[in-house]
Design an enzyme around this catalytic site. Structure first.
Site, PDB file in Angstrom:
ATOM      1  N   HIS A 276       2.559  -8.751  63.994  1.00  0.00           N
ATOM      2  CA  HIS A 276       3.659  -8.175  62.669  1.00  0.00           C
ATOM      3  C   HIS A 276       2.665  -7.891  61.597  1.00  0.00           C
ATOM      4  CE1 HIS A 276       6.467 -10.417  64.980  1.00  0.00           C
ATOM      5  NE2 HIS A 276       6.165 -11.635  64.658  1.00  0.00           N
ATOM      6  N   LYS A 368       1.923 -20.979  57.669  1.00  0.00           N
ATOM      7  CA  LYS A 368       3.333 -21.851  57.549  1.00  0.00           C
ATOM      8  C   LYS A 368       3.034 -22.938  56.243  1.00  0.00           C
ATOM      9  CE  LYS A 368       4.620 -20.575  61.763  1.00  0.00           C
ATOM     10  NZ  LYS A 368       5.942 -19.823  61.925  1.00  0.00           N
TER      11      LYS A 368
HETATM   12  C1  BG6 Z   1       7.381 -14.857  64.957  1.00  0.00           C
HETATM   13  C2  BG6 Z   1       6.668 -15.973  64.877  1.00  0.00           C
HETATM   14  O1  BG6 Z   1       7.199 -13.827  65.656  1.00  0.00           O
HETATM   15  O2  BG6 Z   1       7.881 -14.485  63.424  1.00  0.00           O
HETATM   16  C3  BG6 Z   1       6.844 -17.153  63.705  1.00  0.00           C
HETATM   17  O3  BG6 Z   1       6.339 -16.306  66.373  1.00  0.00           O
HETATM   18  C4  BG6 Z   1       7.205 -16.555  62.660  1.00  0.00           C
HETATM   19  O4  BG6 Z   1       5.970 -18.051  63.983  1.00  0.00           O
HETATM   20  C5  BG6 Z   1       8.215 -15.293  62.510  1.00  0.00           C
HETATM   21  O5  BG6 Z   1       7.862 -17.642  61.871  1.00  0.00           O
HETATM   22  C6  BG6 Z   1       8.281 -14.699  61.161  1.00  0.00           C
HETATM   23  O6  BG6 Z   1       9.351 -13.737  61.295  1.00  0.00           O
HETATM   24  P1  BG6 Z   1      10.330 -13.537  60.006  1.00  0.00           P
HETATM   25  O7  BG6 Z   1      11.019 -12.295  60.445  1.00  0.00           O
HETATM   26  O8  BG6 Z   1      11.024 -14.672  59.951  1.00  0.00           O
HETATM   27  O9  BG6 Z   1       9.251 -13.079  58.883  1.00  0.00           O
END
Ligand code: BG6
Length: 518
Positions: A276, A368
């Site tokens: 991400h 987190k």
């Molecule tokens: C996921 C992770 O891919 O992305 C999670 O495994 C995380 O741990 C999430 O919370 C975050 O995505 P978004 O779209 O909620 O920011």
């Protein structure tokens, strides 16, 4: 990526534009081709929370072909009618829950009924050849032969499913397309990602593989490329001569939400950084592609990832939440070891060794149970060179920062300096902000709509290519293997801004994180 330009003119506000009907509609979008979608993991969370709502939204916008069929495969015995009811109930719940991903305020029966008629459940074990023989029989009935296999399953099933699909002849493209959507996590380090790529590519061609990173399905992420390349004012300054540093933040207030077992062996670095956060890095830092064609964009992305200097232990701070104002400690979460050393927070300083970015630090952080939920990219410009204003020394001027807000607020803001009204030449900080909702109607969307639609159309721009996945893992691989250097895990209070050591990482460079509570 389809590039529909539109003409919201600059002369009036978004609200006026909307009133005058000048906003673009979906008219330019063509319906997806006929297709059968096979979802492995039909009973899972991803299917219920994201895939079915996304397909419902696409049905709502009439972007699906009438002959669409969705075959849900899972090991539990249940009737198709039961599966439909479960999915409908979950959709209703997400519509009722204003904090859910669905962003839908009402459920229309017509598109749901349309979709429900096309849902079909098949009980079967992922590692049993009989499952694939039955699937083949089903699929052979289709006239069009176009199939997408969506692996919405635990990563341990990726290899066995692809292998069985391959051996059953289900990936052969005789007349129709056969595509695979592979969810995250794609490997857990460089070696395992390479192995997984090699395994998949024994049974399918690269052009058939769509590796998902749901951050690329976010409109606000895709829009960063538009902001950079559809405006004349940014590109000239988007380089080392003018940019001081870039901060990429993905802060979450949630803890591990019952995913202790998965998270214990994954940790924040693997869960968020090479996937991400690197996708955010890509949209802000890649070179201009020749077009928005998939290979042009993905080629530039790989070039960028390959220019990242591999992270060294000294560039990284890891943290784990302890009990604090926002809740209990990570170690007290279900399925987490009482002495766990898994990180729930990462901060990193990254260097990109290319002509445009040499010397510009990119600071990344994610965690987190932080003080706030915020995903954003802040691009800070260099200071003006000399003291021109008698009463405001140059060091006291607010740096110009362009903030690209991704979640939960959607927009951009720019911090700049103005003269404070009054008799003296005093400089004050100002901010100009843009919110998507003020200019464009909000569309119900869970973030998977574009990804599913693009895959049906065969547009892989927003998906990860094998080389890009491997280049990302290569950039973080040294940190993942303890024998190549250990990084201590520092505690931080649940509900705080992260460990103090992360502040020290930037203080070393004479910089500071943007406050999370601003
Ligand atoms: C996921 C992770 O891919 O992305 C999670 O495994 C995380 O741990 C999430 O919370 C975050 O995505 P978004 O779209 O909620 O920011």
């Amino acid at each position: 990526m389809p590039t529909d330009s539109n003409s919201v003119s600059s002369g009036h506000s978004g609200r006026e534009a909307r009133a005058q009907g000048a906003l673009p509609t979906q008219a330019a979008k063509r319906p997806a081709p006929p297709c059968t979608i096979v979802i492995f993991g039909a009973g899972g969370d991803l299917t219920r929370r994201l895939l079915i709502p996304a397909l419902y939204h696409l049905a709502h916008e009439a972007l699906l072909d009438d002959s669409l069929r969705i075959i849900g495969v899972s090991h539990g015995e249940r009737e198709t009618a039961t599966w439909r009811d479960e999915l409908f109930e979950s959709l209703q719940q997400s519509v009722a829950d204003k904090s859910s991903e669905a962003h839908t305020d009402k459920l229309d029966r017509k598109p749901w009924d349309w979709l429900a008629q096309r849902l079909q459940y098949q009980a079967g074990e992922f590692e049993d050849d009989a499952t694939y023989a039955q699937l083949k029989q089903q699929i052979d009935e289709d006239q069009h032969g176009n199939v997408i296999f969506y692996l919405a399953v635990g990563a341990q099933f990726f290899k066995p499913i692809v292998e069985r699909l391959g051996k059953a002849g289900l990936l052969e493209q005789n007349g129709g397309f056969r595509r695979l959507i592979v969810e995250k996590p794609f490997g857990s380090d460089l070696a395992s990602a390479r192995e997984l790529n090699a395994h998949i590519l024994r049974f399918a061609r690269e052009s058939q593989v769509y590796r998902i990173d749901h951050f690329l399905g976010k409109d606000t992420v895709q829009s960063i490329l538009a902001v950079r390349f559809a405006n004349a004012m940014f590109e000239p300054i988007w380089r080392r001569e003018y940019i001081d540093s870039v901060q990429i933040t993905a802060a979450e207030t949630l803890g591990v939400e019952g995913r202790g077992q998965f998270y214990e062996r994954t940790g924040a670095l693997r869960d968020m950084v090479p996937n991400h956060l690197f996708q955010l890095l890509a949209v802000v830092a890649l070179e201009a592609p020749n077009s928005f064609d998939a290979e042009a964009v993905r080629g530039k992305k790989v070039e960028l990832f390959e220019a990242i200097e591999p992270l060294m232990p000294d560039d990284v701070v890891l943290g784990q939440y302890e009990a604090g104002p926002a809740g209990t400690a990570y170690r007290d979460e279900p399925n987490v070891a009482p002495d766990s050393a898994t990180e729930t927070y990462v901060a990193a300083r990254l260097r990109i060794d290319n002509w445009r970015w040499a010397g510009v630090p990119f600071y990344l952080r994610t965690g987190k149970r932080l003080a706030t939920r915020r995903t954003e990219i802040a691009v800070q410009l260099k200071r003006v060179p000399f003291l021109l204003f008698r009463d405001t020394p140059v060091e006291a001027l607010t740096p110009n920062v362009l903030t690209l807000r991704i979640d939960p607020s959607h927009g951009t803001s720019f911090d700049f300096n103005v003269k404070v009204p009054g008799p003296t030449m005093l400089i004050g900080a100002a901010r100009s902000s843009f919110d998507y909702g003020d200019f464009f109607p909000q569309r119900p969307n869970v973030g998977y709509e574009t990804l599913l639609y693009d895959c049906m159309l065969g547009d892989a721009t927003l998906f990860q290519r094998a080389d890009s996945i491997e280049a990302s893992w290569a950039a973080v691989d040294r940190i993942l293997h303890p024998q190549r250097g250990t990084v201590p895990v520092h505690g931080y209070a649940a509900g705080s801004a992260g460990p103090a050591e992360a502040d020290a990482l930037l203080a070393r460079d004479g910089r500071a994180w943007r406050p999370l509570d601003e």
